[in-house]
Each structure stands twice: as structure tokens, then as C-alpha cells.
Design an enzyme around this catalytic site. Sequence first.
Site, PDB file in Angstrom:
ATOM      1  N   ASP A 160      -4.921   3.334   8.545  1.00 42.71           N
ATOM      2  CA  ASP A 160      -6.328   3.048   8.829  1.00 42.71           C
ATOM      3  C   ASP A 160      -6.595   1.574   9.121  1.00 42.71           C
ATOM      4  O   ASP A 160      -7.638   1.230   9.687  1.00 42.71           O
ATOM      5  CB  ASP A 160      -7.202   3.468   7.625  1.00 42.71           C
ATOM      6  CG  ASP A 160      -7.336   4.978   7.536  1.00 42.71           C
ATOM      7  OD1 ASP A 160      -6.788   5.680   8.404  1.00 42.71           O
ATOM      8  OD2 ASP A 160      -7.994   5.451   6.590  1.00 42.71           O
ATOM      9  N   GLU A 215     -17.798  18.128   3.482  1.00 40.75           N
ATOM     10  CA  GLU A 215     -17.139  18.732   2.313  1.00 40.75           C
ATOM     11  C   GLU A 215     -17.993  18.559   1.056  1.00 40.75           C
ATOM     12  O   GLU A 215     -18.168  19.494   0.274  1.00 40.75           O
ATOM     13  CB  GLU A 215     -15.791  18.051   2.051  1.00 40.75           C
ATOM     14  CG  GLU A 215     -14.708  18.408   3.038  1.00 40.75           C
ATOM     15  CD  GLU A 215     -13.590  17.381   3.065  1.00 40.75           C
ATOM     16  OE1 GLU A 215     -13.711  16.312   2.429  1.00 40.75           O
ATOM     17  OE2 GLU A 215     -12.576  17.637   3.749  1.00 40.75           O
ATOM     18  N   GLY A 255       0.829  -1.206   0.000  1.00 41.01           N
ATOM     19  CA  GLY A 255       0.000   0.000   0.000  1.00 41.01           C
ATOM     20  C   GLY A 255       0.855   1.245   0.000  1.00 41.01           C
ATOM     21  O   GLY A 255       1.784   1.376   0.788  1.00 41.01           O
TER      22      GLY A 255
END
Lengths: 426, 426
Positions: free
Chosen positions: A301, A168, A8
Site C-alpha cells: 500500500d 462489511e 513491516g
Amino acid sequence: MTHIIILGCGFGGLSAARELASADVRITLIDRSNHHLFQPLLYQVATAGLSAPAIAAPIRHILARQHNLTTLMAEVTAVEPARRVVVLDDGSELAFDYLIVATGSRHSYFGHDEWANVAPGLKTLEDAFELRRRSLLAFEYAERETDESRRAAWLTFAVIGAGATGVEMAGTLAEIARHTLHGEFRRIDSRHARVVLIEGSDRVLPPFPADLSEQARRQLVKLGVEVRTGCRVTGIDADGVTFSSAGGEETLASKTVVWAAGVEASPLGKSLGVPLDRAGRVVVAPDLSIPEHAEIFVIGDLAAAVSDGKPVPGVSPAAKQMGRTAARNILHRVRGEATVPFKYADYGSLATIGRKSAVAMLGRIKFSGYPAWLFWLFVHIYFLIGFRSRLMVMTDWAWSYFTFARNARIVVGPDDRTGPKTDPKQ
Amino acid sequence: MTHIIILGCGFGGLSAARELASADVRITLIDRSNHHLFQPLLYQVATAGLSAPAIAAPIRHILARQHNLTTLMAEVTAVEPARRVVVLDDGSELAFDYLIVATGSRHSYFGHDEWANVAPGLKTLEDAFELRRRSLLAFEYAERETDESRRAAWLTFAVIGAGATGVEMAGTLAEIARHTLHGEFRRIDSRHARVVLIEGSDRVLPPFPADLSEQARRQLVKLGVEVRTGCRVTGIDADGVTFSSAGGEETLASKTVVWAAGVEASPLGKSLGVPLDRAGRVVVAPDLSIPEHAEIFVIGDLAAAVSDGKPVPGVSPAAKQMGRTAARNILHRVRGEATVPFKYADYGSLATIGRKSAVAMLGRIKFSGYPAWLFWLFVHIYFLIGFRSRLMVMTDWAWSYFTFARNARIVVGPDDRTGPKTDPKQ
């Protein structure tokens, strides 16, 4: 030579790779896409403010000069801790001495996977293009629609979840309807579009203090967003959203639904065979390694980490810091030294809402509105990867700030929400 | 009020719409995409030099202030001249007093539609993204490939057709392999990639004079392109291209094939029920109207027009000029005046080949190399729609000129040429 595999190339994986730049090790960085993505600005691509290259850069290019590192674009299907290999999508295996798993999270529909097609989330550039296509085409379809209630459904945008992404998206969609598109249609008035932000808890931006949440709500309302807190979504289909609140069950007719309500950890966590928390995150030791496999680290995460007795939030500064700690701990191990525990340095929280609107919390200092927005702007431009991107983003934003124009309003590809498909060859 | 429908918002349709800006008429401009595309720079999107928004602008936005005009994003499936209506994809009809058909051309496989999947052409932004994805991923797959001959096939790029598009694509692909990607891979050397340009006639850029063709060929070879003229393609599949030349039949193993060999007119021409030429173009009267329907005009690549006894070439200046003439002729008709014949003003021909390489012909003046490239650059930036795009393109190009970086090297979406598919949700 010690071989380190990093899975990743988000904020965590990239910072780990860079931390190892001068180490006498061999690194293989594997990502299934060819680019590192500056995710905090992804909503700008989804709302046509920025082009994709402004917030994404080829991983290979970013790390071209790091000669101890090989970039591999590939999908990893499993990790086998006992044999110390990762398995790639073509069935081949790669052996490691140390492994850093940083494959992050994806959005979760809490068991309602059937909502995925009607309410796309926002995690990848593909997602952003899909949301951009849907939002812009909704106005086009409304312009063509003669039936009044169907037209209203095309002009109603539902955003589910009032975390940072939801806020947002809602704020920016309202800005597009009220300013960007104003005067470009002849049959509809884009300013009449409704943007409804639906949140399960009793306030927007739940991780922020209550007074900043209230500030954010006021700024959203001023931008034209309808804020509905305390509403639990019970159904989503091609015609709209059903949700229940204190006032009973309601259905909102909407052809464009944005899912910003939740994430779950990358499924690679499961293949490690160690305890996961409720959100599927890997419960890591204080030094970020996993139980019984001191050579495997999980960061970002995907990790359920604790610092000073508190859970570490799933934000990009935390991922970067974990990347550095994991990289250093590997070097400690290589040298036979003890590892150090991860310590999260919390520099504060920031959330933007729309033009000139944001909330900020830096330690005990809280502020909102235009100053918070300016602060948000500079922080984000500063942290964007590479001088080139910063320049592009600044040019784009300076332009759109003064003109209200949005520069990436280009729709490519078909939309499955209406009528006959376009033959791409015609 | 007189109602004029314009079909297609390429160079022809857009210039017709603008010519009618101050006329006392009602205009409906219909295009199936939401953007006007600056097609001469499309190859830059396909080769990752420019982002899509740099060369495309929302039609609605371009024409927002033209109050006698309505933009409709829709697919037109047929024209019915006798009833004076156009039929839209949802079955609805729109009536016109005057019609301008400017739907252009698409690429043609000369009866080999099975080649479309393995050898995409370059007409739309979708096409450009597909070619960009294929070209960039070919290097990624080569880096992963262990078998030497398969690796060579991934590193071989075949461009079929040496007209302007083919020459631009071949030159730029060679530049990417030799400069942009150099030093970013660890197992392959991107400079060893082969770019083979295959042309049926005996020279590149056939519409140019022979000496400029020869200049272009030399510049291509200098950039590293293998130029194969006099080669007729007989087969294309997932493994490569088969072609026959004076030396017999050959097969080139290549996983990335670009189709730049020919175009055919938009199928809407057929529904007009008038004579077409061999390429499917509508044979128009000197004033650009069609036989028996003086209220219907056909312009741009869809029109087989003649000026001064010579066929008008399918280039953007000709399309723009036809747009203006058709618009003026409609106003003449509305006022009961006689129409005027179309007269093509040929300002010259230009073709770019790659970095610092181009050929130019302005009347009797011919030049090539760096001066021609500079000239090409300024002409194209000048004609790009809108100041915003010009600024973006100039910034992008100044940057990539000095650094060799290409700014849009972002791959989005799956590729069907290899192994297992990526689960977009993972």
C-alpha cells in the site's frame, strides 16, 4: 553476507521474507507489533464474530524455521538512504545492503484529525477492539437510557465510506442488531437500531462495475442498512455526523461512528526523500525500486506502482506479488543480473456485505448474492495464515452461521463516550 | 411483583439468578462488565493459551431466555439498606424487595498500592491482557537488549504468592520459556529465562495438606521454576523485587512481576453498614442474610460464611452453592416460610501446576501428577459455561498439547516499561 532489512510484516513484507527463505543472505524483519494480521477479516473482530488470535499470528512463530531471518519487534522512525541505515525508536541504527519498505497505510481524516476520537477507523487490532467495544456498549447504554432521543442516538450507527470495509461493517452491524442481539434486551428492541452508510460518490463499492455496486446496494438494504450515497461529510462530533447532499445539509444523531472513508500512506515514505503521489505513496520504478537508490524497494500500500500502464490497486494479492518481485529483484542484483519489472496478476475482486451477501468479479465473470458469499468465504479461509487459524475460523463461522451467535462479544476496558469512569481496581 | 436485585454476575450471582428462573418474581442482575468470566481459567488467557471469548460469555446472552430477568450493565457505587435502594454510577437509584450482593473480591497489596503498577494481579480480563502483554514483550525486549544484566532482568519473571493462581502462573510461564518460544529467537535462548515463585509461608499451596504441597513443589521444580518459600516481600519497583528470608535481605532483578499474594473483599461490603472481618468480608448469618436486614444476602468471596463450624473457603463451588441457598431463602421469605442455613458441600480441592502437573484432594483421596492433571482438565472443561466454550477450549488445548504452540500470543496496546511510546496512529 548480504544483509536485507524488511520493514513491516503485512502481506507484502511477509511474502518478501518467505521468497528469500532459501537465499544465502541475512534478513532482519522489523515490525512494531508482534503479529502478522490477516486484515481482510479484521472487520470480523470489530463486530465480535472472531477473536483476535483467529486472524493474527506471532511473526516470530510464523518464521521460526527460516534460519536466515531475525525478527525484531521495534518501531522504525526513519530511513536514511544515503547512509544505508534505518533508525529505530531507541535511537539505534541498523545498516542494510538492501531494504524493502512495506509499512502500508493508515486511515486518513483528510485534515480533520479531530474526528479520530469520535470516529475510529479500522486498520489494527487495537482499532478493532475499540470498534467492538463501542458497538456493543452502544446497545448497553441504550438499554439504560430513559430519554427517547438520546436512546435513538445510541441505537444509530453511522458508517462513513462505502468501500469494502464500510460495506462489511454496515452489513455486519445490521446483522448484529437484527439477529444476534434480538431477544436479549428488555427495554429496547435491538432490531430498531439504524445503520446508516454514508458515501461521497454516487454508488457503493466505487471500484466495482456499476451493476455490481447496484447489487451490493440492494443486498445492504435487504439487510436493513440505510444507504446514503452522494453525501459529503462536513462534521463529526460526539453527538453525530453532519453531511451535505443534493437535498441540503443534514445532521444524523449517532453515538457510534465508524470511519472507513480513506487511507494515507505510512509516513516512513517521506523519509526516503523521493517523489510521493497525492496520497503520500512512493512513486516506484517498474522494478519497484526508488529513484537513485536501486537497493531500496517499496511495496504494498505504500507504493504507487504501475503495471501494464495501469495503477496497481491497494489490495492484499498485489502486496504479496510485489513482495515476491522485490525479493527476486534483490537476488538478481546480488548476482549482478538485471532486475525484472513488476507485473500485477489480477485474479479479480471480491467484497462481502453480510450473511450470504457478497459481490464478485473474476475477469469478466460477475456474480453476487449467496454464490459470491460462499466463494468469498472459501477464498478467505484458504488464504488465512496457517492451518490452526483456518480451523478456528471455520469452527467459529460454522457455529455462528447456524446459531447467529457471535462468539467474541466481550467488552474489555473503559469507554469514554459516557458517564463516570469505572475504577479498574474496584 | 417481588423485585430482586442481584449485584455481580460471577459464579455466585449467576447461580442465584438461574435458581430463580421459574419463580414468580422480577429480577434485575447488575454487573459492571458485559460478560461472565470463568475465572479458574483466567491464567490461561494471561499466558496466551486461550483467547478471551473462550472463557467469557455475554451475561445477556447466557440469560436471554430467562424472561423474569433484566440484565443491566452498570457500576453500583453503594447500597442503602435502610431505604432498600442501590445507587448506580450515574446517580440513579433502583429499589429492591430483596438483594443479593455477590461482588466478590479484588487483589490487595496490603497497603502497598504503589506496587499495583509494577506487579499487576489477575482478577479480570483486563488484568489477564496486561500480564500477557508484559510476559510476551519481556522476551521481545530481551532480544533487543545488548546489556547483559538488563537482558537478564527482562528474562527473569517473579511470581509473588504460591496459592493456586501463583502456582499456575509460574508453571505456565516456565512452560512458555522452555517449550513454546524455544527456537523462535536468534539472540537469546528463551530456555534460560528464570521463573521465581516467592511465597511467605513455608510451603506452596498452603491450603493443601503438606504432602501435596511437597508434590506440587517437586513438579514446579521439574518444570523449571525456582521455588522460594519463607520469603517476605518488602519492596517492588520497576527493577525488581526485594524480599527477606532466613538468609537475610535479597533483591531479584526482574522486569516482570506477577502479584498473586492476596485478595480483599469488594468495597461494596462497607456500604452495608454491618460488621466485616479482617479481610473486609461481610459476616453473614447462617442463612447468608446480614444482621438487621433479613432481605439482604451476601454470597461468594464477599461473604465470611460458616458451615459446620468451619469457615467456607473462597472457591467457585462454594460461591455457586451460596447463590442457590440465598435464592431459595428469598423464595422461602416471599412465601412466609423459615429460611434454611447454608451448608457447604466440599467436593475437594484441585490445583494445576502446568503441563501434566497438578495436585488433587477428593475427600481423603489425594493424588498428583498426570492423573490429577487429567482430572483437573475434565472438571474445568465440564464446568465451563456453555457448549460453545467447551468446544473452543478443547480444540485449543488438544492443539497446544500436541504442538506446544500457544494460540493467543497476540500483543495489543502499549507497554509502559520501556523506551518511547508507539504512536497508535502511525
